[in-house]
Enzyme design. Structure first.
Site, mmCIF file in Angstrom:
data_model
loop_
_atom_site.group_PDB
_atom_site.id
_atom_site.type_symbol
_atom_site.label_atom_id
_atom_site.label_comp_id
_atom_site.label_asym_id
_atom_site.label_seq_id
_atom_site.Cartn_x
_atom_site.Cartn_y
_atom_site.Cartn_z
ATOM 1 N N TRP A 19 -8.450 -9.416 3.871
ATOM 2 C CA TRP A 19 -9.921 -8.596 2.940
ATOM 3 C C TRP A 19 -11.172 -10.058 3.023
ATOM 4 O O TRP A 19 -12.397 -9.334 3.360
ATOM 5 C CB TRP A 19 -9.405 -8.224 1.817
ATOM 6 C CG TRP A 19 -8.711 -7.313 2.250
ATOM 7 C CD1 TRP A 19 -7.315 -6.861 1.991
ATOM 8 C CD2 TRP A 19 -9.064 -5.885 2.882
ATOM 9 N NE1 TRP A 19 -6.802 -5.909 1.405
ATOM 10 C CE2 TRP A 19 -7.662 -4.788 2.081
ATOM 11 C CE3 TRP A 19 -10.476 -5.120 3.555
ATOM 12 C CZ2 TRP A 19 -7.813 -3.858 2.824
ATOM 13 C CZ3 TRP A 19 -9.827 -3.780 4.052
ATOM 14 C CH2 TRP A 19 -8.878 -3.191 4.080
ATOM 15 N N ASP B 212 -13.665 -10.543 -4.569
ATOM 16 C CA ASP B 212 -13.757 -9.114 -4.452
ATOM 17 C C ASP B 212 -12.328 -9.485 -5.479
ATOM 18 O O ASP B 212 -11.963 -9.728 -5.399
ATOM 19 C CB ASP B 212 -13.133 -9.619 -2.784
ATOM 20 C CG ASP B 212 -12.083 -7.776 -3.175
ATOM 21 O OD1 ASP B 212 -11.669 -7.282 -3.332
ATOM 22 O OD2 ASP B 212 -12.045 -7.503 -1.421
ATOM 23 N N LYS C 79 -6.779 0.475 -7.525
ATOM 24 C CA LYS C 79 -6.040 -0.222 -7.426
ATOM 25 C C LYS C 79 -5.846 0.095 -8.855
ATOM 26 O O LYS C 79 -4.484 0.393 -8.849
ATOM 27 C CB LYS C 79 -6.440 -1.435 -6.692
ATOM 28 C CG LYS C 79 -6.351 -1.784 -5.130
ATOM 29 C CD LYS C 79 -6.775 -1.026 -4.186
ATOM 30 C CE LYS C 79 -6.816 -1.443 -2.855
ATOM 31 N NZ LYS C 79 -8.160 -2.835 -2.072
HETATM 32 C C1 LIG Z 1 -8.543 -2.308 -1.011
HETATM 33 C C2 LIG Z 1 -9.197 -3.501 -0.566
HETATM 34 C C3 LIG Z 1 -10.365 -3.758 0.243
HETATM 35 C C4 LIG Z 1 -10.910 -2.513 0.465
HETATM 36 O O1 LIG Z 1 -11.407 -2.078 -0.083
HETATM 37 P P1 LIG Z 1 -12.412 0.227 -0.061
HETATM 38 O O2 LIG Z 1 -12.718 0.471 -0.842
HETATM 39 O O3 LIG Z 1 -11.284 0.629 0.763
HETATM 40 O O4 LIG Z 1 -12.992 -0.883 0.880
HETATM 41 C C5 LIG Z 1 -11.278 -4.993 -0.119
HETATM 42 N N1 LIG Z 1 -11.275 -6.122 -0.508
HETATM 43 C C6 LIG Z 1 -9.388 -5.766 -1.254
HETATM 44 C C7 LIG Z 1 -9.045 -7.217 -1.871
HETATM 45 C C8 LIG Z 1 -8.724 -4.619 -1.409
HETATM 46 O O5 LIG Z 1 -7.295 -4.952 -2.079
#
Ligand SMILES: *Cc1c(COP(=O)(O)O)cnc(C)c1O
Length: 371
Positions: free
Chosen positions: A110, A178, A202
């Site tokens: 990511w 993030d 999540k």
């Molecule tokens: C799941 C995840 C993403 C992707 O998220 P989307 O909402 O599907 O775009 C990005 N960064 C992290 C750390 C993730 O766990």
């Protein structure tokens, strides 16, 4: 029968939350309508979005000079919105050598996707990476350069199961993080960050909502060419109602926050999460069949990858396949590792109870005796 769902996302929601949503499904608060049917501009929806924001502010302890935005497009759209809003130059298109710089730290899939997207809008410089050892650790934080428009990290790395053990000090350069897979998992000093973002699926609620928390002074820096839907200033000015927001997801996130607050908020959730992680990592330490690939100081509280100790690839694959199918039969589902890295992984987000982790450990101990 409810199962223990170890999926990395979308993931488990608390049963109490699902039951409450079920009870209110066809008649939300005496409106005779489902939340899914309410106009986002109605007097019935207004208290729902206001309550979700108020609960989020309370549970996270948000300082007043941070704005909360309820957006769509997933964390993946933030990979573009962060550089567009904080670092893009007025001329559209890839930045020339004179464009603003941003510091990225590459700690996994990511994080590197975020940097690749950032490079389309600014001079995104990856100044540290843990790729050399398969992202099994967090590298030392590089110092920010004086002209950096922002500094980007992925606080918890969902796929490889690492997390930053301390927040880097970026001085006057705004830190953007993030936090998709770790938001609400333990107390977080939001004042250290300029911007936080998370896909909801999540630890917050259903897929379809993306949360952005941004310090007010960082709003209003987007270039004129930025599409309206990708501008923080427009979403902030319109109270996340520039267009139709993900109403149902905002409502569900409110229920999850209500549940989190009733449990005792982030200190109580952190205690629960640390117990769960200690149980699972403790087992992996003593197991002869499985091991954690992650270096100890950087082990994630939320995502626990584990590998089978077997050097023959075919035999290893066979053990993994058998583990996954027998676990699923025992009500322990979605334990496969991410498709890019393989192996096994248990995601143990807030909604996973200690009993679920204990059931997994008991299952793995019994499985190990029969291999
Ligand atoms: C799941 C995840 C993403 C992707 O998220 P989307 O909402 O599907 O775009 C990005 N960064 C992290 C750390 C993730 O766990």
């Amino acid at each position: 029968m409810r199962v223990y769902n170890f999926s990395a996302g979308p993931s488990m929601l608390p049963l109490e939350v699902l039951q409450k949503a079920g009870a209110e499904l066809t008649d939300a608060g005496g409106t005779g309508q489902s939340v899914m049917e309410l106009s986002h501009r109605s007097k019935d929806f207004k208290p729902i979005i206001e309550r979700t924001e108020a609960l989020l502010r309370e549970v996270l302890g948000l300082p007043p000079h941070y704005k909360v935005l309820f957006l769509q497009g997933g964390a993946s759209l933030q990979f573009a919105m962060v550089p567009i809003n904080l670092a893009a130059s007025d001329a559209a298109g890839a930045p020339g050598a004179s464009g603003p710089t941003a510091c990225y730290v590459d700690t996994g899939v990511w994080a590197s996707k975020a940097a690749a997207e950032g490079a389309k809008y600014c001079r995104a410089e990856v100044r540290a990476s843990s790729k050399d050892r398969n992202y099994t650790y967090i590298p030392a934080a590089p110092a920010p350069a004086p002209g950096d428009a922002f500094y980007h990290i992925t606080l918890n790395n969902t796929i490889t199961g690492t997390m930053w053990d301390s927040i880097p000090d970026t001085g006057a350069v705004p830190l953007a993080a993030d936090v998709s897979s770790c938001i609400l998992s333990e107390p977080l000093d939001v004042s250290r960050f300029g911007l936080l973002y998370a896909g909801a699926q999540k630890n917050l609620g259903p897929a379809g909502l993306t949360l952005v928390i941004i310090r007010e002074d960082l709003i209003g820096r987007a270039p004129a060419w930025a599409p309206a839907m990708l501008r923080y200033d427009i979403h902030a000015a319109e109270g996340s109602m520039y267009n139709t927001p993900p109403c149902w997801c905002i409502y569900m996130t409110g229920l999850v926050l209500e549940w989190a607050a009733a449990l005792g908020g982030l200190p109580a959730l952190a205690e629960r999460n640390k117990k769960k992680a200690a149980l699972l990592y403790g087992y992996l330490e003593k197991s002869r069949l499985f091991r954690s690939p992650v270096e100890k100081p950087y082990r994630s509280l939320m995502n626990v990858p584990f590998l089978v100790n077997e050097s023959d690839a075919d035999k290893r694959k066979a053990i993994e396949t058998r583990f996954l199918s027998e676990a699923a039969a025992a009500g322990l589902v979605n334990l496969a590792g991410h498709r890019l890295v393989g192996g096994l992984r248990a995601s143990i987000y807030n909604a996973m109870p200690l009993e679920g982790v204990a059931a997994l450990v008991n299952f793995a101990e019994a499985f190990e005796k029969n291999v």
